[in-house]
Design a protein around this motif. Sequence first.
Motif, PDB file in Angstrom:
ATOM      1  N   GLN A  13       0.855  -1.173  -0.063  1.00  0.00           N
ATOM      2  CA  GLN A  13       0.070   0.155   0.007  1.00  0.00           C
ATOM      3  C   GLN A  13       0.874   1.186  -0.083  1.00  0.00           C
ATOM      4  OE1 GLN A  13      -2.769  -0.011   3.612  1.00  0.00           O
ATOM      5  NE2 GLN A  13      -3.716  -2.362   2.932  1.00  0.00           N
ATOM      6  N   PHE A  14       0.375   2.222  -0.663  1.00  0.00           N
ATOM      7  CA  PHE A  14       0.999   3.960  -1.041  1.00  0.00           C
ATOM      8  C   PHE A  14       1.566   4.216   0.464  1.00  0.00           C
ATOM      9  CE2 PHE A  14       0.423   2.537  -5.272  1.00  0.00           C
ATOM     10  CZ  PHE A  14       1.497   2.828  -6.098  1.00  0.00           C
ATOM     11  N   GLU A  15       2.557   4.919   0.944  1.00  0.00           N
ATOM     12  CA  GLU A  15       2.814   5.688   2.305  1.00  0.00           C
ATOM     13  C   GLU A  15       2.080   6.674   1.834  1.00  0.00           C
ATOM     14  OE1 GLU A  15       4.255   8.619   4.793  1.00  0.00           O
ATOM     15  OE2 GLU A  15       5.194   7.020   2.784  1.00  0.00           O
ATOM     16  N   PRO A  16       1.173   7.884   2.201  1.00  0.00           N
ATOM     17  CA  PRO A  16       1.428   9.034   1.663  1.00  0.00           C
ATOM     18  C   PRO A  16       1.920  10.457   1.618  1.00  0.00           C
ATOM     19  CG  PRO A  16      -1.063   8.712   3.406  1.00  0.00           C
ATOM     20  CD  PRO A  16       0.216   7.607   3.528  1.00  0.00           C
ATOM     21  N   VAL A  17       2.851  10.469   2.775  1.00  0.00           N
ATOM     22  CA  VAL A  17       3.986  10.878   2.917  1.00  0.00           C
ATOM     23  C   VAL A  17       4.683  11.220   2.042  1.00  0.00           C
ATOM     24  CG1 VAL A  17       5.420  12.190   4.640  1.00  0.00           C
ATOM     25  CG2 VAL A  17       2.968  11.272   5.661  1.00  0.00           C
ATOM     26  N   HIS A  18       5.581   9.952   2.450  1.00  0.00           N
ATOM     27  CA  HIS A  18       7.226   9.337   0.969  1.00  0.00           C
ATOM     28  C   HIS A  18       7.350   8.609   0.225  1.00  0.00           C
ATOM     29  CE1 HIS A  18       8.813  12.335   4.584  1.00  0.00           C
ATOM     30  NE2 HIS A  18       8.384  11.285   5.344  1.00  0.00           N
ATOM     31  N   TYR A  31      16.093 -13.352  -8.156  1.00  0.00           N
ATOM     32  CA  TYR A  31      15.015 -12.582  -7.424  1.00  0.00           C
ATOM     33  C   TYR A  31      16.297 -11.929  -6.386  1.00  0.00           C
ATOM     34  CZ  TYR A  31      11.375 -13.710  -9.927  1.00  0.00           C
ATOM     35  OH  TYR A  31      10.256 -13.697 -10.939  1.00  0.00           O
ATOM     36  N   VAL A  32      16.951 -10.803  -5.595  1.00  0.00           N
ATOM     37  CA  VAL A  32      17.851 -10.596  -4.871  1.00  0.00           C
ATOM     38  C   VAL A  32      16.574  -9.865  -3.753  1.00  0.00           C
ATOM     39  CG1 VAL A  32      19.743  -9.382  -4.905  1.00  0.00           C
ATOM     40  CG2 VAL A  32      19.235  -9.898  -6.463  1.00  0.00           C
ATOM     41  N   ASN A  33      16.941  -9.954  -2.040  1.00  0.00           N
ATOM     42  CA  ASN A  33      16.913  -9.492  -1.484  1.00  0.00           C
ATOM     43  C   ASN A  33      16.897  -7.580  -1.316  1.00  0.00           C
ATOM     44  OD1 ASN A  33      16.354  -8.160   1.264  1.00  0.00           O
ATOM     45  ND2 ASN A  33      17.747  -9.796   2.321  1.00  0.00           N
ATOM     46  N   GLY A  34      16.614  -6.890  -1.396  1.00  0.00           N
ATOM     47  CA  GLY A  34      16.521  -5.594  -1.554  1.00  0.00           C
ATOM     48  C   GLY A  34      16.309  -5.189  -0.272  1.00  0.00           C
ATOM     49  N   GLY A  35      16.101  -5.370   0.849  1.00  0.00           N
ATOM     50  CA  GLY A  35      17.050  -4.814   2.259  1.00  0.00           C
ATOM     51  C   GLY A  35      15.387  -4.661   3.491  1.00  0.00           C
ATOM     52  N   GLU A  36      15.376  -4.197   4.372  1.00  0.00           N
ATOM     53  CA  GLU A  36      14.538  -4.207   5.919  1.00  0.00           C
ATOM     54  C   GLU A  36      13.208  -2.975   4.981  1.00  0.00           C
ATOM     55  OE1 GLU A  36      13.236  -6.225   7.028  1.00  0.00           O
ATOM     56  OE2 GLU A  36      14.548  -7.616   7.570  1.00  0.00           O
ATOM     57  N   PHE A  37      13.995  -2.303   4.938  1.00  0.00           N
ATOM     58  CA  PHE A  37      12.971  -0.956   4.177  1.00  0.00           C
ATOM     59  C   PHE A  37      13.167  -0.205   2.768  1.00  0.00           C
ATOM     60  CE2 PHE A  37      14.267  -1.513   9.185  1.00  0.00           C
ATOM     61  CZ  PHE A  37      13.062  -1.396   9.950  1.00  0.00           C
ATOM     62  N   PRO A  38      13.150  -0.547   1.934  1.00  0.00           N
ATOM     63  CA  PRO A  38      13.391  -0.052   0.838  1.00  0.00           C
ATOM     64  C   PRO A  38      11.896   0.980   0.183  1.00  0.00           C
ATOM     65  CG  PRO A  38      12.472  -2.649   0.136  1.00  0.00           C
ATOM     66  CD  PRO A  38      12.554  -1.812   1.760  1.00  0.00           C
ATOM     67  N   ARG A  39      12.116   1.282  -1.028  1.00  0.00           N
ATOM     68  CA  ARG A  39      11.030   2.948  -0.612  1.00  0.00           C
ATOM     69  C   ARG A  39      10.255   2.287  -1.212  1.00  0.00           C
ATOM     70  NH1 ARG A  39       9.280   6.231  -4.829  1.00  0.00           N
ATOM     71  NH2 ARG A  39       8.358   7.905  -3.508  1.00  0.00           N
ATOM     72  N   THR A  40      10.440   1.098  -2.440  1.00  0.00           N
ATOM     73  CA  THR A  40       9.650  -0.176  -2.653  1.00  0.00           C
ATOM     74  C   THR A  40       9.920  -1.533  -2.684  1.00  0.00           C
ATOM     75  OG1 THR A  40       9.438   2.042  -4.524  1.00  0.00           O
ATOM     76  CG2 THR A  40       8.469  -0.245  -5.583  1.00  0.00           C
TER      77      THR A  40
END
Length: 450
Positions: A287-292, A393-402
Motif C-alpha cells: 500500500q502506498f504511504e501518502p507522505v513519502h 530475485y534479490v534481497n532488497g533490504g528491510e526498509f526499501p522505498r519500493t
Amino acid sequence: MATPLFFVFFTFSLLSFPFLSLQTAFIAPIHKDHNSGLYSISVHLKTPLRPANLHLDLGGAFSWIDCYNHYNSSSYRLVKCNSPLSDSFNHGVCGSCIQAPTPICANDTIFSYVYPEKPSIRDEYVDYLNAKLTDSENVVTDVLALSTTDGSRSGSLRRISNMPFACVKTNFLRGLARNVIGLAALGRANESIPLTISAKFNSPRIFAICLSGTRLGSGVAFIGSKGPYAFSPNVDLSKSLIYTPLLFNPQSGSIYTNWLPSYEYYIGLSAIRINNEAVRFNTSLLQFEPVHGRGGAKISTSTTYALLQSSIYRAFAMAFMKEAAMLNFTLANAVEPFGVCFEGSSVEMTAAGPRAPVVYLEMEKGKVVWKLGGRNSMVRIKKLGVDLWCLGYVNGGEFPRTPIVIGGLQMEDHLLQFDLEKYRFGFSSSALLQGTSCSKFNFSSSDNFL
C-alpha cells in the motif's frame, strides 16, 4: 461523376505502400550491457547526426546528456527563461553565465534543479533534512532522429527537432553501462521522450519495449504505436497482450519533486505464487504511504534483477526452494548478489530456458496473471570452474522505498506496452513460447531520411 485522377493515384499509393502512411510510429534498438546488466537505447543525436547510446530509464521524467565532453552540434538551443518549455518544468530558476555561449553556459537560460537525477536515487531513502543535491545545469534542446516503422520492420530515419535534455557532467555517467552518453527518460512526464514525440506527431500516447538478454541481437522500443509489434517469423506479440491498470504513487521518489506524483510505472500486484505454492507475505507493505510514497510494486529497467523487501524475499526464496526440490535441484553455495543458487548440472534446459518452478504475479485479485518461467527467474553463473543457476530475485533490504521492483531479467522476451491514454500496462506471454524472441525484429533498413 468521374473520379479525379489525383484521388485515384493517392488512394493507390496508400494501398500499395502502407508503410508511407505510418510515419508517426518510431522504433529504436535496445542493447543489454552484460557487465552491468543495464540497457541502453540506440538513437541519433545532434547536427550533423551522430549515433548515440542512452541509458534506458522507464521511470525517468527528463532525459539528460553529457554536455561537457566536446558537445558539438549546430542545432542545439538553450532553453530561455519564461519560455513555454521552461514554464512546464516543476521547479527551476534562471541563471546567468559570463563565459562564451555553449550548451553549459549562456545568459537568461533556465537551470534545472529538478533534473538531472540518476535512477538509483529514486530507490534510496531520502533524508529531507540532509539531502545530497545534484548540481543545477542548463537545459538544451537538440535534434533526435529515430527510424520510422510499420510495426514489422524499420524504415527511414526521421529527425525530431527540439527534444529537451538536461546537461550533466561526464562523471555523472558512472555506474551506467559502457559507452552511454546520457539517459533516455520514458516516464509519465510530458517532457519524456515518448510523450514529447506523441505531442509533436499527434500519435498515440503509447510505447512498448521488448528487452533481449542474448548477445546475438538487440531488443526494440516502439514509440507512438498501438501495434502491430511483429517479430520473425511473422509473430505479432500485440495479439497476446494482457492488460492491467497502471497505478500512481502519490509521492515522487525525487528530493526535488517530492510533492508531485511519481513518474514511474506501478502495477497492482496482489499476490505471488510459485507453481501452486502461495508466497505468504504482508500485503499491506504494497500500500502506498501518502507522505513519502513508500510501497507498491514497480517496473524498472534500471534494476537488473527483481528486488524484494527482506520479509517478502525470505518467503519467496523458501517457496521457490521447496518447489525446486521437487525438480531435484541441488542447492549450492550462493554467490553475490544472489541468495539462492543450485548446481548447474541439476537443472534441465529447454528451448525456453531452464526448466524451473513457474512464478505467477497476480493482479486484480487473481483475474490477471503474469507468468514468468525459468528464463525470467534464473541466472546462469559459469566461470572459473563454477557452474550455477541462481535465483534472479534479490534481497532488497528491510526498509526499501519500493517493496517489490520488477527488474530487467523478469521483462526479457516479454513485450511490454505502456498505454498512457487508457493508463494501463500490457504484457505478452513469453515470446520464446510463441516461436520468436525480442531479438528477432527486422532492423534491416538503411539510414535514409524522410
